[in-house]
Design a protein around this motif. Sequence first.
Motif, PDB file in Angstrom:
ATOM      1  N   VAL A  11       0.870  -1.182   0.000  1.00  0.00           N
ATOM      2  CA  VAL A  11       0.000   0.000   0.000  1.00  0.00           C
ATOM      3  C   VAL A  11       0.900   1.222   0.000  1.00  0.00           C
ATOM      4  O   VAL A  11       1.713   1.403   0.907  1.00  0.00           O
ATOM      5  CB  VAL A  11      -0.941   0.006   1.228  1.00  0.00           C
ATOM      6  N   ASN A  12       0.771   2.048  -1.034  1.00  0.00           N
ATOM      7  CA  ASN A  12       1.619   3.237  -1.122  1.00  0.00           C
ATOM      8  C   ASN A  12       0.870   4.526  -0.784  1.00  0.00           C
ATOM      9  O   ASN A  12       1.473   5.586  -0.747  1.00  0.00           O
ATOM     10  CB  ASN A  12       2.303   3.342  -2.495  1.00  0.00           C
ATOM     11  N   ASP A  13      -0.437   4.441  -0.532  1.00  0.00           N
ATOM     12  CA  ASP A  13      -1.220   5.600  -0.104  1.00  0.00           C
ATOM     13  C   ASP A  13      -2.275   5.123   0.893  1.00  0.00           C
ATOM     14  O   ASP A  13      -3.345   4.651   0.508  1.00  0.00           O
ATOM     15  CB  ASP A  13      -1.863   6.289  -1.311  1.00  0.00           C
ATOM     16  N   ASP A  14      -1.954   5.251   2.188  1.00  0.00           N
ATOM     17  CA  ASP A  14      -2.852   4.745   3.235  1.00  0.00           C
ATOM     18  C   ASP A  14      -4.216   5.420   3.220  1.00  0.00           C
ATOM     19  O   ASP A  14      -5.233   4.766   3.451  1.00  0.00           O
ATOM     20  CB  ASP A  14      -2.214   4.909   4.617  1.00  0.00           C
ATOM     21  N   ALA A  15      -4.266   6.721   2.964  1.00  0.00           N
ATOM     22  CA  ALA A  15      -5.546   7.445   2.981  1.00  0.00           C
ATOM     23  C   ALA A  15      -6.472   6.969   1.864  1.00  0.00           C
ATOM     24  O   ALA A  15      -7.666   6.740   2.089  1.00  0.00           O
ATOM     25  CB  ALA A  15      -5.305   8.948   2.878  1.00  0.00           C
ATOM     26  N   VAL A  16      -5.941   6.812   0.676  1.00  0.00           N
ATOM     27  CA  VAL A  16      -6.760   6.340  -0.451  1.00  0.00           C
ATOM     28  C   VAL A  16      -7.154   4.885  -0.240  1.00  0.00           C
ATOM     29  O   VAL A  16      -8.295   4.491  -0.518  1.00  0.00           O
ATOM     30  CB  VAL A  16      -6.022   6.534  -1.802  1.00  0.00           C
ATOM     31  N   TYR A  17      -6.240   4.074   0.299  1.00  0.00           N
ATOM     32  CA  TYR A  17      -6.576   2.678   0.577  1.00  0.00           C
ATOM     33  C   TYR A  17      -7.677   2.592   1.633  1.00  0.00           C
ATOM     34  O   TYR A  17      -8.591   1.783   1.510  1.00  0.00           O
ATOM     35  CB  TYR A  17      -5.350   1.885   1.024  1.00  0.00           C
ATOM     36  N   GLN A  18      -7.625   3.439   2.652  1.00  0.00           N
ATOM     37  CA  GLN A  18      -8.674   3.455   3.672  1.00  0.00           C
ATOM     38  C   GLN A  18     -10.016   3.812   3.046  1.00  0.00           C
ATOM     39  O   GLN A  18     -11.042   3.227   3.381  1.00  0.00           O
ATOM     40  CB  GLN A  18      -8.329   4.425   4.798  1.00  0.00           C
ATOM     41  N   ARG A  19     -10.026   4.743   2.128  1.00  0.00           N
ATOM     42  CA  ARG A  19     -11.273   5.105   1.432  1.00  0.00           C
ATOM     43  C   ARG A  19     -11.792   3.921   0.624  1.00  0.00           C
ATOM     44  O   ARG A  19     -13.000   3.650   0.602  1.00  0.00           O
ATOM     45  CB  ARG A  19     -11.051   6.328   0.535  1.00  0.00           C
ATOM     46  N   TYR A  20     -10.899   3.196  -0.042  1.00  0.00           N
ATOM     47  CA  TYR A  20     -11.281   1.983  -0.773  1.00  0.00           C
ATOM     48  C   TYR A  20     -11.970   0.993   0.166  1.00  0.00           C
ATOM     49  O   TYR A  20     -13.038   0.468  -0.152  1.00  0.00           O
ATOM     50  CB  TYR A  20     -10.032   1.359  -1.412  1.00  0.00           C
ATOM     51  N   ARG A  21     -11.353   0.760   1.335  1.00  0.00           N
ATOM     52  CA  ARG A  21     -11.942  -0.173   2.303  1.00  0.00           C
ATOM     53  C   ARG A  21     -13.321   0.297   2.743  1.00  0.00           C
ATOM     54  O   ARG A  21     -14.239  -0.508   2.886  1.00  0.00           O
ATOM     55  CB  ARG A  21     -11.033  -0.330   3.525  1.00  0.00           C
ATOM     56  N   GLU A  22     -13.482   1.599   2.984  1.00  0.00           N
ATOM     57  CA  GLU A  22     -14.777   2.138   3.420  1.00  0.00           C
ATOM     58  C   GLU A  22     -15.856   1.929   2.360  1.00  0.00           C
ATOM     59  O   GLU A  22     -17.012   1.651   2.688  1.00  0.00           O
ATOM     60  CB  GLU A  22     -14.646   3.629   3.735  1.00  0.00           C
ATOM     61  N   VAL A  23     -15.480   2.058   1.098  1.00  0.00           N
ATOM     62  CA  VAL A  23     -16.437   1.913   0.006  1.00  0.00           C
ATOM     63  C   VAL A  23     -16.730   0.443  -0.286  1.00  0.00           C
ATOM     64  O   VAL A  23     -17.879   0.059  -0.531  1.00  0.00           O
ATOM     65  CB  VAL A  23     -15.921   2.631  -1.267  1.00  0.00           C
ATOM     66  N   MET A  24     -15.700  -0.410  -0.255  1.00  0.00           N
ATOM     67  CA  MET A  24     -15.913  -1.795  -0.668  1.00  0.00           C
ATOM     68  C   MET A  24     -16.444  -2.701   0.434  1.00  0.00           C
ATOM     69  O   MET A  24     -17.064  -3.714   0.156  1.00  0.00           O
ATOM     70  CB  MET A  24     -14.640  -2.395  -1.279  1.00  0.00           C
ATOM     71  N   THR A  25     -16.243  -2.339   1.709  1.00  0.00           N
ATOM     72  CA  THR A  25     -16.655  -3.225   2.800  1.00  0.00           C
ATOM     73  C   THR A  25     -18.160  -3.487   2.816  1.00  0.00           C
ATOM     74  O   THR A  25     -18.566  -4.647   2.976  1.00  0.00           O
ATOM     75  CB  THR A  25     -16.145  -2.707   4.154  1.00  0.00           C
ATOM     76  N   PRO A  26     -19.019  -2.500   2.625  1.00  0.00           N
ATOM     77  CA  PRO A  26     -20.458  -2.826   2.561  1.00  0.00           C
ATOM     78  C   PRO A  26     -20.796  -3.771   1.401  1.00  0.00           C
ATOM     79  O   PRO A  26     -21.682  -4.623   1.528  1.00  0.00           O
ATOM     80  CB  PRO A  26     -21.142  -1.469   2.383  1.00  0.00           C
ATOM     81  N   ILE A  27     -20.107  -3.630   0.296  1.00  0.00           N
ATOM     82  CA  ILE A  27     -20.320  -4.536  -0.847  1.00  0.00           C
ATOM     83  C   ILE A  27     -19.876  -5.937  -0.448  1.00  0.00           C
ATOM     84  O   ILE A  27     -20.576  -6.927  -0.687  1.00  0.00           O
ATOM     85  CB  ILE A  27     -19.554  -4.044  -2.093  1.00  0.00           C
ATOM     86  N   LEU A  28     -18.703  -6.036   0.168  1.00  0.00           N
ATOM     87  CA  LEU A  28     -18.174  -7.321   0.653  1.00  0.00           C
ATOM     88  C   LEU A  28     -19.181  -7.987   1.588  1.00  0.00           C
ATOM     89  O   LEU A  28     -19.495  -9.172   1.438  1.00  0.00           O
ATOM     90  CB  LEU A  28     -16.845  -7.083   1.366  1.00  0.00           C
TER      91      LEU A  28
END
Length: 101
Positions: A11-28
């Motif tokens: 992971v080279n950008d923690d903030a953007v990766y955290q946003r990805y997790r926030e968006v994808m977790t409900p889908i997951l």
Amino acid sequence: MAFQIVMGMNVNDDAVYQRYREVMTPILHSYGGAFGFDFKVSEVLISKTTDSINRVFTIEFPSKKIMDEFFSCTEYLAAKASYFDQAVSSKTVIAMHEMAC
């Protein structure tokens, strides 16, 4: 039988990766999936890849079929394109296996 993946990533950008997790977790969760473990790692002692790894996690699904459906659904692919591809420079599948519930 549930299905689990053990992933290593850089992971080279923690903030953007955290946003990805926030968006994808409900889908997951809508597919019955969940994260089991999640680690930030500072040192890799042995690896079968030349890719850097600074994050290791498990992700679990009710079955391999459901996992495949999740990773190909349009909502997930949109989240991946918007955030994941910017935040992660490499990913490595460490293991995939069925697990007893």
